[in-house]
Write a protein that holds these residues in place. Structure first.
Motif: not given
Length: 353
Positions: A206-211, A239-245, A251-260
């Motif tokens: 998972a990749v977080l946005g810049i702004n 071929g890479k499994t990438i999500f985001g930005p 992102f962290f408060g929602s618990g979404n980080y647990k999926n990656f």
């Protein structure tokens, strides 16, 4: 690995006036640690004896002047210097920083020449280490120069991994530093590390946005649309499994980080504030992407509590265990990669005619 068949853990002492000495001593006050590794502290017996007395610990050191004299099941101390050093806990002192760098450079040389297997670094003060001969903002940048590969700061815990596109870069310079080339290099580095160092077959990144809000369609900056998204699309096409930005604020408060398997933040505080909120005290700083293994605790010199015998050594101990585990995983990966058919036959997976 060494002929003694135990992983040799080289330890740089860090800032002499910080908590490095305390967390090292507390870690190896438990003699069971010597069943997992053979430690070598790069400092001096005089210095370690001072710390031992100050903290009231009953620890025995094996002093050596040559790394050929390392003995398993002993706390080895390499005499990088022999003179007495004045210790002033909690004080910023360029002399203390000078000895910290002596410890570090000698440990890195030992790592490069295969005299130690992994390196665990105690915290340094980034201001006190600066000199005419050492001008780096921290361990990571120095190691990137001395070792082979492309370094990437990766914070790890049992439930979370956070990598950084930029680490010790001023906030005002972050957006200019994040180029398509940088994004591709960092993501390729972390993808490889997850496979060879952590045994993750198909990493989910998972990749977080810049702004803020990933730019809100250009209302709050256009770097996410013009630089980040096209680069991530290209990596996905390869071929890479990438999500985001993803927008970083929720992102962290929602618990979404647990999926990656890993989260890549654009800059230092965007990634390290949530990491240290969720994992402080048990997290580890791992320098991914290099040909050698280096870990460190997830905290700094803690001058405010230095010398008071109140420092928590959990993160330093975790740094040792994580370093050992990564070293083993990497060795196993290398073995499998060099001769996959031999490994497959040994495990009985070869199809019979």
């Amino acid at each position: 690995m060494s002929k003694q068949d135990k992983i040799i853990v080289g330890i740089s002492i860090g800032d002499l006036n910080g908590i490095g000495s305390e967390i090292i001593l507390k870690t190896f006050d438990d003699v069971r640690m010597l069943e997992f590794c053979t430690p070598v502290i790069f400092a001096s017996v005089k210095l370690m004896s001072f710390y031992k007395k100050h903290f009231g610990m009953n620890i025995n050191f094996h002093g050596i002047d040559n790394l050929d004299k390392i003995i398993p099941k002993k706390i080895n101390v390499l005499n990088v210097w022999k003179e007495q050093v004045d210790i002033n806990f909690g004080k910023e002192d360029f002399k203390a920083g000078e000895y910290a760098i002596k410890s570090l450079t000698n440990a890195v040389n030992a790592l490069k020449t295969h005299q130690i297997d992994i390196l665990v670094t105690a915290p340094i003060n980034k201001s006190c280490i600066q000199s005419e001969t050492f001008r780096f903002p921290g361990h990571t940048d120095y190691l990137n120069q001395e070792l082979e590969g492309d370094s990437l700061m990766l914070m790890i815990s049992e439930t979370l991994r956070v990598g950084l596109l930029t680490d010790h870069v001023a906030v005002k310079d972050v957006s200019a530093a994040i180029t398509r080339e940088l994004i591709e290099k960092k993501i390729n580095t972390i993808h490889k590390s997850l496979i060879q160092d952590f045994g993750t077959e198909k990493p989910r990144i998972a990749v977080l946005g810049i702004n803020p809000h990933t730019g809100d369609n250009g209302v709050i900056g256009n770097e996410d649309d013009t630089v980040l998204r096209p680069t991530l699309d290209n990596l996905r096409n390869n071929g890479k499994t990438i999500f985001g930005p993803y927008a970083a604020d929720s992102f962290f408060g929602s618990g979404n980080y647990k999926n990656f398997d890993v989260i890549i933040a654009s800059y230092h505080d965007q990634g390290l504030i949530p990491f240290k909120t969720l994992a402080f005290g048990s997290g580890v700083n791992y320098t991914a992407g290099l040909d050698k293994v280096r870990t460190s605790p997830d905290h700094g010199t803690a001058f405010d509590i230095a010398g008071k015998n109140t420092a928590d050594f959990s993160s330093f101990r975790a740094a040792i265990f994580n370093g050992i585990e990564i070293f083993k995983k990497r060795k196993e990966y290398k073995k499998i990669s060099q001769n996959p058919m031999k490994i497959t036959k040994k495990r009985g997976y070869v199809k019979k005619n």
